[in-house]
Design an enzyme around this catalytic site. Structure first.
Site, mmCIF file in Angstrom:
data_model
loop_
_atom_site.group_PDB
_atom_site.id
_atom_site.type_symbol
_atom_site.label_atom_id
_atom_site.label_comp_id
_atom_site.label_asym_id
_atom_site.label_seq_id
_atom_site.Cartn_x
_atom_site.Cartn_y
_atom_site.Cartn_z
ATOM 1 N N ALA A 10 71.374 13.663 10.904
ATOM 2 C CA ALA A 10 71.104 14.332 9.061
ATOM 3 C C ALA A 10 69.588 13.889 8.900
ATOM 4 O O ALA A 10 69.219 14.988 7.936
ATOM 5 C CB ALA A 10 72.064 14.438 8.209
ATOM 6 N N HIS B 158 76.707 5.964 6.140
ATOM 7 C CA HIS B 158 77.039 7.188 6.836
ATOM 8 C C HIS B 158 78.488 7.685 6.072
ATOM 9 O O HIS B 158 79.341 8.220 6.119
ATOM 10 C CB HIS B 158 77.224 7.128 8.311
ATOM 11 C CG HIS B 158 75.986 7.142 8.427
ATOM 12 N ND1 HIS B 158 74.859 8.138 8.532
ATOM 13 C CD2 HIS B 158 75.592 6.696 9.751
ATOM 14 C CE1 HIS B 158 73.876 8.432 9.118
ATOM 15 N NE2 HIS B 158 74.121 6.795 10.618
ATOM 16 N N TYR C 90 67.873 18.804 5.314
ATOM 17 C CA TYR C 90 66.504 18.900 6.334
ATOM 18 C C TYR C 90 65.467 19.635 6.945
ATOM 19 O O TYR C 90 64.537 19.149 7.628
ATOM 20 C CB TYR C 90 67.628 18.128 8.182
ATOM 21 C CG TYR C 90 67.359 17.798 8.946
ATOM 22 C CD1 TYR C 90 67.710 16.863 9.436
ATOM 23 C CD2 TYR C 90 66.713 18.587 9.796
ATOM 24 C CE1 TYR C 90 66.301 16.188 10.504
ATOM 25 C CE2 TYR C 90 66.681 18.626 11.131
ATOM 26 C CZ TYR C 90 66.506 16.547 11.343
ATOM 27 O OH TYR C 90 65.054 16.572 12.933
ATOM 28 N N GLN D 144 55.694 12.248 11.568
ATOM 29 C CA GLN D 144 55.928 12.989 11.895
ATOM 30 C C GLN D 144 56.740 12.875 13.578
ATOM 31 O O GLN D 144 56.686 11.479 14.323
ATOM 32 C CB GLN D 144 55.119 13.846 12.914
ATOM 33 C CG GLN D 144 54.463 14.714 11.441
ATOM 34 C CD GLN D 144 54.833 15.305 11.026
ATOM 35 O OE1 GLN D 144 55.197 16.790 10.829
ATOM 36 N NE2 GLN D 144 54.328 15.478 9.427
ATOM 37 N N PHE D 145 58.020 13.855 14.452
ATOM 38 C CA PHE D 145 59.139 13.764 14.847
ATOM 39 C C PHE D 145 58.660 13.221 15.632
ATOM 40 O O PHE D 145 59.367 12.078 16.912
ATOM 41 C CB PHE D 145 59.826 15.097 15.726
ATOM 42 C CG PHE D 145 60.487 14.446 16.063
ATOM 43 C CD1 PHE D 145 61.639 14.914 15.774
ATOM 44 C CD2 PHE D 145 61.147 14.832 17.252
ATOM 45 C CE1 PHE D 145 62.769 14.069 16.201
ATOM 46 C CE2 PHE D 145 61.784 14.471 18.257
ATOM 47 C CZ PHE D 145 63.015 14.071 17.694
ATOM 48 N N ASP D 146 57.290 13.957 16.280
ATOM 49 C CA ASP D 146 57.257 12.831 17.897
ATOM 50 C C ASP D 146 55.793 12.137 18.054
ATOM 51 O O ASP D 146 55.911 10.589 18.863
ATOM 52 C CB ASP D 146 55.870 13.866 18.805
ATOM 53 C CG ASP D 146 56.114 15.953 18.850
ATOM 54 O OD1 ASP D 146 58.223 15.861 19.691
ATOM 55 O OD2 ASP D 146 55.608 16.658 18.874
ATOM 56 N N VAL D 147 55.561 11.373 16.913
ATOM 57 C CA VAL D 147 54.781 10.541 16.805
ATOM 58 C C VAL D 147 56.404 9.506 16.797
ATOM 59 O O VAL D 147 55.939 8.579 17.249
ATOM 60 C CB VAL D 147 54.720 10.305 15.313
ATOM 61 C CG1 VAL D 147 53.902 8.519 15.249
ATOM 62 C CG2 VAL D 147 53.661 10.672 15.542
#
Length: 301
Positions: free
Chosen positions: A54, A115, A201, A236-239
């Site tokens: 998540a 979790h 999220y 950032q996600f791609d980084v």
């Protein structure tokens, strides 16, 4: 510090689900239970709590950069995130125990991840009035992400095919129990415990900078706008997906040939997985399970 060598970490077979205090778990999260239960939290600890898949690693990395990005920049390139932000209940052979990692963290504050559903969180966190950052993700995307995670993680029970997994998800037969109870449990706790920041999220994907600012406000940090912008770009996600220190590629229990740990990081990917019939069934179950709560989710942005 060198990147730890976990090449000796071997799992004989995937674990079975067990019932632990009314919650589906595996032994990898219950074998060290006495130490988890009696863990001594500190007032300045920050507990990052989420249902699996998540946004835990995302928020962990943001917190790590906010607190230690400037004063200990070498951490970012020498230590994987799971060493910097210990997974409290983790108990895998060949890996340090989560409780031991947390106890020996040299940083202050100590960012710690869990979790565990709210009722299993060690009571010292509440007694010490520690800050808790909870991240919730809409159930449909969370289910898809969890499915792909279980496919590639040998430390998780066998997921079966997508439909089999989805039925289990709706029944709450996943590690760490039902999604519904998890998100609702922390939402309810927030009404009586003021030190919880409940994040979504979807909000983070929509405007990461805004959510970083919310985090700073909750934590009482006077981080400059320039610094917040730098952190927002760095997470950032791609980084993060390309960053060995955040993408879990250094853990041998995960088979990246099946699926990467960080797969898409999008909102609405569930549309590529749910059939019309599955979606109708899911909506029906969801309506029943969530009828007594005020927490609202977005399945697209």
């Amino acid at each position: 510090m060198e990147i730890p060598d976990f090449s000796s970490m071997k799992l004989d077979s995937r674990p079975e689900l067990i019932d632990f205090e009314g919650v589906s778990m595996t032994r990898y999260f219950t074998d060290n239970w006495e130490k988890v239960k009696n863990f001594q939290a500190r007032p300045d600890d920050i507990l990052i709590a989420t249902y699996p898949k998540a946004g835990t690693t995302w928020v962990s990395y943001i917190l790590d950069l906010l607190y230690f990005g400037n004063e200990s920049p070498e951490r970012q390139t020498s230590q994987p995130i799971y060493m910097r932000v210990p997974f409290l209940e983790m108990c895998f052979q060949g890996l340090p125990l989560g409780t031991e990692l947390a106890d020996t963290l040299p940083t202050s504050p100590r960012p710690i991840k869990t979790h565990l559903p709210v009722q299993l969180v060690p009571k010292s966190f509440w007694e010490q009035n520690s800050k808790v950052v909870y991240v919730a993700r809409n159930a449909k995307d969370n289910a898809v992400s969890y499915f792909h995670f279980d496919r590639m993680n040998m430390g998780q029970p066998e997921p079966g095919d997508w439909n089999t997994f989805l039925q289990k998800f709706m029944d709450g037969r996943n590690v760490f129990g039902p999604w519904y109870d998890h998100v609702n449990g922390y939402w309810k706790k927030k009404q009586t415990y003021s030190n919880i920041l409940y994040m979504f999220y979807e909000d983070m994907v929509e405007d990461t900078g805004r959510e970083v600012a919310r985090l700073c406000s909750f934590l009482g940090l006077s981080t400059s706008a320039t610094e917040r912008e730098r952190i927002t770009k760095g997470v950032q996600f791609d980084v993060m997906k390309q960053n060995k220190m955040t993408n879990y590629s250094t853990l041998p229990v995960m088979d990246f040939k099946i699926s990467p740990f960080m797969r898409k990081g999008k909102v609405g990917d569930w549309r590529n997985h749910f059939t019309v019939a599955q979606n109708e069934q899911f909506d029906e179950v969801y309506k029943q399970k969530m009828k007594n709560t005020t927490v609202k989710f977005r399945t697209e942005i």
